[in-house]
Scaffold this active site. Structure first.
Site, PDB file in Angstrom:
ATOM      1  N   TYR A 159       0.851  -1.190   0.000  1.00  0.00           N
ATOM      2  CA  TYR A 159       0.000   0.000   0.000  1.00  0.00           C
ATOM      3  C   TYR A 159       0.884   1.237   0.000  1.00  0.00           C
ATOM      4  CZ  TYR A 159      -3.066   3.595   2.062  1.00  0.00           C
ATOM      5  OH  TYR A 159      -3.768   4.745   2.315  1.00  0.00           O
TER       6      TYR A 159
ATOM      7  N   GLU B 150      -3.945   7.458  -3.541  1.00  0.00           N
ATOM      8  CA  GLU B 150      -3.775   6.155  -2.888  1.00  0.00           C
ATOM      9  C   GLU B 150      -3.584   5.066  -3.932  1.00  0.00           C
ATOM     10  OE1 GLU B 150      -5.848   4.886   1.049  1.00  0.00           O
ATOM     11  OE2 GLU B 150      -7.147   4.227  -0.561  1.00  0.00           O
TER      12      GLU B 150
END
Lengths: 396, 288
Positions: free
Chosen positions: A118, A205
């Site tokens: 991530y 993101e």
């Protein structure tokens, strides 16, 4: 302003970030055609909605089947079938409990990856800084880490120059990436930073990124853009998608107002959202609860105010209206004029309580008391709530 | 000196010739604010509302020595307006302007820190010291002089808080709106510190909001501060406010999702009196 995954990926790609081949489709036939054009089987088809956690979502419509908003499919026939199931349906996810209408899907080549991690950049409000976040998501996904194991998330404040090579190496180590991947990783996060700055982003993101053919690749992407910075990026204006906004919200936005609808029956016109929240806390009645809220903050023109008021006055769910204005910037008399114009056009079929405080208050009260309209005046927020509850209850 | 300013503080208005700026500058002058000049590029040499207008802050500084500046310029021009006034030596800015890009605010906060300057806002109703001076757009007629400091993130609830203070029979030492933008200049920590330093302030009313953790930061400072003045706080919003977030980054930045209940608990633990309804503020003030 939220933008879609495919739009975010296109922007990232122009900054040198590696993404899977993919194309957008609005119809099942288009989906099948783009699938055969981009790669061999299998493919991933992804609902394009302004929400995360699509793979944990489900569709409200029975025709859509039980699978989520992200599906792996092995044949062109299945691309067509799943595209027809998803398009025109409503996808509910843990991040969007009310659901989002799916008007388009993104068809991508399936890329097997060695590793999942991530990466994101966002605004640390209290530190007034951009912050880079990174985490290994091979075992726990990011929702679990965010909720329970935040110590497993790397946090790095980013200055104007963006991340440097040492910082990139540090994060790459934290993520257990092979040393030889470090140059590519550095390039990757530099690309993220450039995208963030050059588009006035508030959040970027990549969840997840992975490694395929010894290169880092963004398998998903989300970007939130700062509407206040949009004037600098005319190109990004076209990314606006109103698919999931109600006509009232769109209409209110046209006048520079914000509009929100809740389940209740009380229409509120306020200047500043804080005021509507304070009013909500003061309502203590089984018959009245917060319904629609129009925030006219910044509206300084009589016609705009009238148009805004009409949005609430013409909502059939509304059993009573409170206009509560504490004018500083906003002049109360303009609101009063707007009320009269709106009442003349759509009529006043429900009780209306008005409370004014601040700039040009006396003038506003004078305008309304001499208008001949059945407007109940109140002298405080609490008083306005008490009066509207009484009026709504009497009105049955 | 009371809270940062008093009746003698020399004030500059940036963008003075605009409609809103004119309207509010006139009212501030009537209130007694010591507005010494205005700046509007291209209108230098003229006079507006009885004060001289300059093309640049530098020129304004040489001729009239302003100590504080109130910004009414468009949001897109705020960054350069801040740079200009800080460079000219102004240490206090009140940014009424809204629509300042967040990225610009990050730069502005760096400029302010490097120059030891403060900015209230953007998107703030400003700062008022009742019966002394008004910098911003506060409806001045509701304020009365007293010893309660008011600080709020929500603009309109600032006025509501002021009315609550009046209702308890008290008045305000100073009222400051922080603005509810994503990134702001002055935050709760700084405002609470200033109220604690201010001899005229005996207690504080604080209005917070959901979204971000500015309130928690303020509470953290307060918890560790010895000579506490009482703080009464109302938090506007609930768990539906800002519930729609795309992605996880925001929750990670705040180290977990902040619920309404958690925010209130954190404040209570620091010793702050937290009320559930805004009209309970006056009752709590009467009890002090």
């Amino acid at each position: 302003m939220d933008i879609h995954e495919y739009q975010a990926k296109q922007i990232l790609h122009t900054e040198g970030i590696n993404i899977p081949k993919g194309k957008i489709a609005y119809t099942p036939t288009e989906a099948r055609n783009v699938a055969s054009a981009i790669s061999n089987a299998p493919w991933i088809i992804k609902a394009q909605v302004h929400s995360g956690a699509r793979s944990k979502g489900h569709f409200l419509d029975s025709k859509s089947g039980k699978r989520s908003g992200i599906r792996q499919v092995a044949t062109l026939k299945d691309v067509y079938k799943n595209a027809s199931q998803m398009l025109g349906s409503t996808l509910v996810t843990p991040q969007s409990p009310n659901g989002n209408y799916v008007s388009r899907i993104y068809v991508e080549e399936y890329i097997p990856v060695e590793k999942n991690f991530y990466l994101s950049m966002g605004i640390d409000r209290t530190k007034s800084s951009i912050i880079l976040l990174a985490a290994n998501t091979d075992i726990d996904d990011i929702s679990k880490l965010a909720a329970k194991k935040s110590e497993k998330i790397f946090r790095l404040p980013i200055d104007d120059q963006g991340p440097n090579k040492e910082q990139a190496a540090q994060i790459a180590q934290f993520l257990n990436l092979e040393t030889k991947l470090q140059p590519d990783f550095y390039k990757f996060i530099k690309g993220m930073h450039k995208t963030f700055i050059d588009n006035d982003a508030l959040m970027l993101e990549i969840n997840p990124a992975g490694i395929a053919n010894k290169k880092i690749i963004a398998l998903d992407a989300k970007i939130i853009l700062d509407e206040k910075g949009l004037y600098r990026h005319q190109d990004n204006l076209r990314l606006k998608d109103d698919d999931n906004l109600t006509p009232s919200v769109i209409k209110a936005a046209r006048y520079g107002f914000s509009y929100q609808e809740y389940d209740g029956n009380l229409g509120c016109i306020v200047n500043g959202e804080g005021l509507s929240w304070a009013m909500k806390d003061l309502i203590d009645s089984p018959n009245v609860s917060l319904g629609s809220v129009l925030n006219v903050k910044g509206g300084v023109d009589r016609d705009k105010i009238a148009a805004g008021i009409k949005i609430i006055a013409s909502n059939p769910k509304v059993d009573g209206i409170v206009i509560n204005i504490l004018g500083g910037f906003l002049r109360c008399d303009l609101i009063a004029d707007g009320i009269i114009d709106a009442a003349a056009e759509v009529g006043l079929n429900v009780p209306l309580v008005a409370r004014f405080e601040g700039t040009n208050r006396a003038k506003a009260i004078n305008i309304l008391t001499n208008s001949g309209l059945p407007i109940i005046m109140a002298d405080s927020t609490q008083n306005a709530i008490e009066k509207i509850i009484k009026a709504v209850e009497e009105n049955g | 000196m009371t809270f940062l300013v008093d009746k003698d503080t020399k004030i500059l208005i940036q963008g003075i010739t605009g409609t809103q700026a004119s309207f509010h500058a006139r009212r501030s002058l009537e209130y007694g604010s010591n507005i010494v000049c205005g700046v509007t590029p291209g209108k230098g040499g003229s006079e507006h509302l009885g004060v001289p207008v300059f093309n640049t802050v530098k020129e304004a500084m040489q001729k009239t020595h302003p100590e504080a500046s109130v910004l009414f310029v468009p949001g897109s021009a705020v960054k350069s307006a801040v740079e200009e006034s800080v460079e000219a030596g102004i240490k206090l800015l009140i940014c009424v302007s809204a629509n300042v890009p967040v990225n610009d605010m990050l730069t502005i906060n760096k400029i302010l820190a490097a120059n030891n300057a403060k900015m209230i806002g953007p998107n703030t109703p400003g700062l008022i010291v009742p019966n002394q001076t008004r910098l911003g757009i506060f409806p001045e007629n509701i304020h009365q002089q007293g010893h309660i400091g008011v600080v709020s993130r929500s603009s309109t609830l600032t006025y509501e808080a002021v009315l609550e203070v009046n209702r308890s029979g008290l008045g305000q030492s100073a009222v400051v709106g922080l603005g509810d933008d994503l990134v702001i200049g002055m935050n709760f920590v700084e405002a609470l510190q200033l109220f604690h330093q201010d001899k005229n302030t005996s207690a504080i009313v604080m209005i917070g909001e959901m979204g971000g953790s500015f309130e928690e930061e303020g509470a953290e400072w307060y918890k560790n501060y010895a000579a506490k003045k009482p703080i009464i706080c109302y938090i506007a919003g609930d768990d539906t406010t800002f519930s729609k977030t795309m992605g996880y980054a925001n929750d990670i930045i705040t180290k977990g999702h902040i619920s309404f209940k958690q925010k209130k608990e954190k404040l209570k633990k620091s010793g702050i009196i937290v009320v559930d309804k805004i009209n309970q503020i006056h009752q709590e003030l009467s009890r002090l």
